[in-house]
Scaffold this motif. Structure first.
Motif, PDB file in Angstrom:
ATOM      1  N   LEU A  27      82.319 -42.374  14.793  1.00 58.15           N
ATOM      2  CA  LEU A  27      81.908 -43.755  15.051  1.00 58.15           C
ATOM      3  C   LEU A  27      83.012 -44.538  15.749  1.00 58.15           C
ATOM      4  O   LEU A  27      82.741 -45.386  16.588  1.00 58.15           O
ATOM      5  CB  LEU A  27      81.489 -44.450  13.755  1.00 58.15           C
ATOM      6  CG  LEU A  27      80.224 -43.909  13.116  1.00 58.15           C
ATOM      7  CD1 LEU A  27      79.995 -44.545  11.752  1.00 58.15           C
ATOM      8  CD2 LEU A  27      79.029 -44.133  14.021  1.00 58.15           C
ATOM      9  N   GLY A  28      84.256 -44.255  15.396  1.00 58.88           N
ATOM     10  CA  GLY A  28      85.373 -44.892  16.091  1.00 58.88           C
ATOM     11  C   GLY A  28      85.357 -44.555  17.571  1.00 58.88           C
ATOM     12  O   GLY A  28      85.635 -45.396  18.416  1.00 58.88           O
ATOM     13  N   GLN A  29      85.005 -43.320  17.870  1.00 55.35           N
ATOM     14  CA  GLN A  29      84.883 -42.899  19.264  1.00 55.35           C
ATOM     15  C   GLN A  29      83.702 -43.588  19.934  1.00 55.35           C
ATOM     16  O   GLN A  29      83.827 -44.141  21.016  1.00 55.35           O
ATOM     17  CB  GLN A  29      84.704 -41.375  19.325  1.00 55.35           C
ATOM     18  CG  GLN A  29      84.595 -40.813  20.710  1.00 55.35           C
ATOM     19  CD  GLN A  29      85.898 -40.910  21.468  1.00 55.35           C
ATOM     20  OE1 GLN A  29      86.972 -40.750  20.896  1.00 55.35           O
ATOM     21  NE2 GLN A  29      85.824 -41.188  22.746  1.00 55.35           N
ATOM     22  N   LEU A  30      82.574 -43.588  19.269  1.00 54.57           N
ATOM     23  CA  LEU A  30      81.353 -44.148  19.834  1.00 54.57           C
ATOM     24  C   LEU A  30      81.429 -45.659  20.016  1.00 54.57           C
ATOM     25  O   LEU A  30      81.057 -46.193  21.059  1.00 54.57           O
ATOM     26  CB  LEU A  30      80.166 -43.780  18.943  1.00 54.57           C
ATOM     27  CG  LEU A  30      78.794 -44.280  19.371  1.00 54.57           C
ATOM     28  CD1 LEU A  30      78.383 -43.636  20.694  1.00 54.57           C
ATOM     29  CD2 LEU A  30      77.768 -43.950  18.293  1.00 54.57           C
ATOM     30  N   TYR A  31      81.918 -46.359  18.976  1.00 52.32           N
ATOM     31  CA  TYR A  31      81.911 -47.824  19.007  1.00 52.32           C
ATOM     32  C   TYR A  31      83.261 -48.436  19.363  1.00 52.32           C
ATOM     33  O   TYR A  31      83.395 -49.653  19.434  1.00 52.32           O
ATOM     34  CB  TYR A  31      81.423 -48.381  17.669  1.00 52.32           C
ATOM     35  CG  TYR A  31      79.954 -48.138  17.451  1.00 52.32           C
ATOM     36  CD1 TYR A  31      79.001 -48.805  18.215  1.00 52.32           C
ATOM     37  CD2 TYR A  31      79.508 -47.241  16.500  1.00 52.32           C
ATOM     38  CE1 TYR A  31      77.653 -48.581  18.027  1.00 52.32           C
ATOM     39  CE2 TYR A  31      78.156 -47.012  16.304  1.00 52.32           C
ATOM     40  CZ  TYR A  31      77.239 -47.684  17.069  1.00 52.32           C
ATOM     41  OH  TYR A  31      75.900 -47.464  16.875  1.00 52.32           O
ATOM     42  N   GLY A  32      84.267 -47.616  19.581  1.00 50.94           N
ATOM     43  CA  GLY A  32      85.533 -48.116  20.071  1.00 50.94           C
ATOM     44  C   GLY A  32      86.387 -48.874  19.084  1.00 50.94           C
ATOM     45  O   GLY A  32      86.999 -49.869  19.446  1.00 50.94           O
ATOM     46  N   PHE A  33      86.467 -48.416  17.844  1.00 57.41           N
ATOM     47  CA  PHE A  33      87.360 -49.111  16.930  1.00 57.41           C
ATOM     48  C   PHE A  33      88.517 -48.212  16.522  1.00 57.41           C
ATOM     49  O   PHE A  33      88.439 -46.998  16.581  1.00 57.41           O
ATOM     50  CB  PHE A  33      86.630 -49.676  15.710  1.00 57.41           C
ATOM     51  CG  PHE A  33      85.840 -48.695  14.893  1.00 57.41           C
ATOM     52  CD1 PHE A  33      86.456 -47.868  13.979  1.00 57.41           C
ATOM     53  CD2 PHE A  33      84.465 -48.640  15.010  1.00 57.41           C
ATOM     54  CE1 PHE A  33      85.728 -46.991  13.193  1.00 57.41           C
ATOM     55  CE2 PHE A  33      83.718 -47.773  14.236  1.00 57.41           C
ATOM     56  CZ  PHE A  33      84.354 -46.945  13.322  1.00 57.41           C
ATOM     57  N   LYS A  34      89.608 -48.885  16.138  1.00 54.64           N
ATOM     58  CA  LYS A  34      90.832 -48.190  15.772  1.00 54.64           C
ATOM     59  C   LYS A  34      91.312 -48.575  14.389  1.00 54.64           C
ATOM     60  O   LYS A  34      92.424 -48.239  13.998  1.00 54.64           O
ATOM     61  CB  LYS A  34      91.937 -48.537  16.774  1.00 54.64           C
ATOM     62  CG  LYS A  34      91.610 -48.230  18.207  1.00 54.64           C
ATOM     63  CD  LYS A  34      92.742 -48.700  19.096  1.00 54.64           C
ATOM     64  CE  LYS A  34      92.365 -48.698  20.550  1.00 54.64           C
ATOM     65  NZ  LYS A  34      93.480 -49.164  21.377  1.00 54.64           N
ATOM     66  N   ALA A  35      90.515 -49.338  13.670  1.00 49.96           N
ATOM     67  CA  ALA A  35      90.884 -49.774  12.328  1.00 49.96           C
ATOM     68  C   ALA A  35      89.625 -49.888  11.486  1.00 49.96           C
ATOM     69  O   ALA A  35      88.521 -49.975  12.017  1.00 49.96           O
ATOM     70  CB  ALA A  35      91.599 -51.124  12.393  1.00 49.96           C
ATOM     71  N   ILE A  36      89.802 -49.868  10.195  1.00 48.86           N
ATOM     72  CA  ILE A  36      88.712 -50.067   9.252  1.00 48.86           C
ATOM     73  C   ILE A  36      89.178 -51.086   8.229  1.00 48.86           C
ATOM     74  O   ILE A  36      90.382 -51.310   8.102  1.00 48.86           O
ATOM     75  CB  ILE A  36      88.286 -48.748   8.573  1.00 48.86           C
ATOM     76  CG1 ILE A  36      89.487 -48.058   7.905  1.00 48.86           C
ATOM     77  CG2 ILE A  36      87.622 -47.818   9.548  1.00 48.86           C
ATOM     78  CD1 ILE A  36      89.139 -46.847   7.094  1.00 48.86           C
TER      79      ILE A  36
END
Length: 157
Positions: A23-32
């Protein structure tokens, strides 16, 4: 590892753990943590990248509004994040590290994750994976030690 936190929160909604950071790859996030509100037809109605906390009044308000009327005001939607090719490469190192970790090859996993953080230093998903393996007491013995994490970031670790 997330289950005790979800149970303690009394979550009445589906929660998932994305071990491969797909999901980080798909939606472009680097933090949770991140929040995604998806309607019954699978349409993404809202997303908040980083800092999603249902205990915050502003977050709870957005969720309450969405429950009442699943089409949120456009002003609540966040802008898309532009990511370079290093994001994909860093995530590939993350996935390779996860695979090695599951095989019990902890030093090799840490090496892969460090390759990922070298490519993308602000990727907190990878960085926190390293910290959690090396310092489990800061993550899994009660509350997560966010002050310690800020110290690590300030010191460039």
């Amino acid at each position: 590892k997330a289950r005790p936190y979800v149970e303690k929160a009394g979550a009445q909604f589906t929660t998932v753990v994305d071990e491969g950071n797909l999901l980080g790859q798909l939606y472009g996030f680097k933090a949770i943590p991140n929040g995604f509100l998806i309607d019954e037809e699978g349409v993404l109605c809202y997303k908040q990248l980083g800092g999603f906390d249902i205990r915050k009044p502003e977050t709870a308000s957005v969720v309450d509004q969405w429950i009442s009327a699943p089409r949120l005001d456009e002003s609540l939607l966040l802008d898309e994040v532009e990511l370079g090719p290093e994001h994909s490469q860093a995530n590939e190192h993350f996935r390779q590290g996860q695979s090695l970790y599951k095989q019990g090859k902890v030093p090799e996993a840490l090496d892969e994750w460090r390759k990922g953080t070298a490519l993308e230093p602000d990727n907190l998903i990878i960085r926190k994976q390293i910290w959690a393996v090396e310092n489990p007491g800061r993550f899994y013995d009660g509350n997560v030690d966010y002050a310690w994490q800020k110290e690590q970031m300030a010191e460039g670790r």
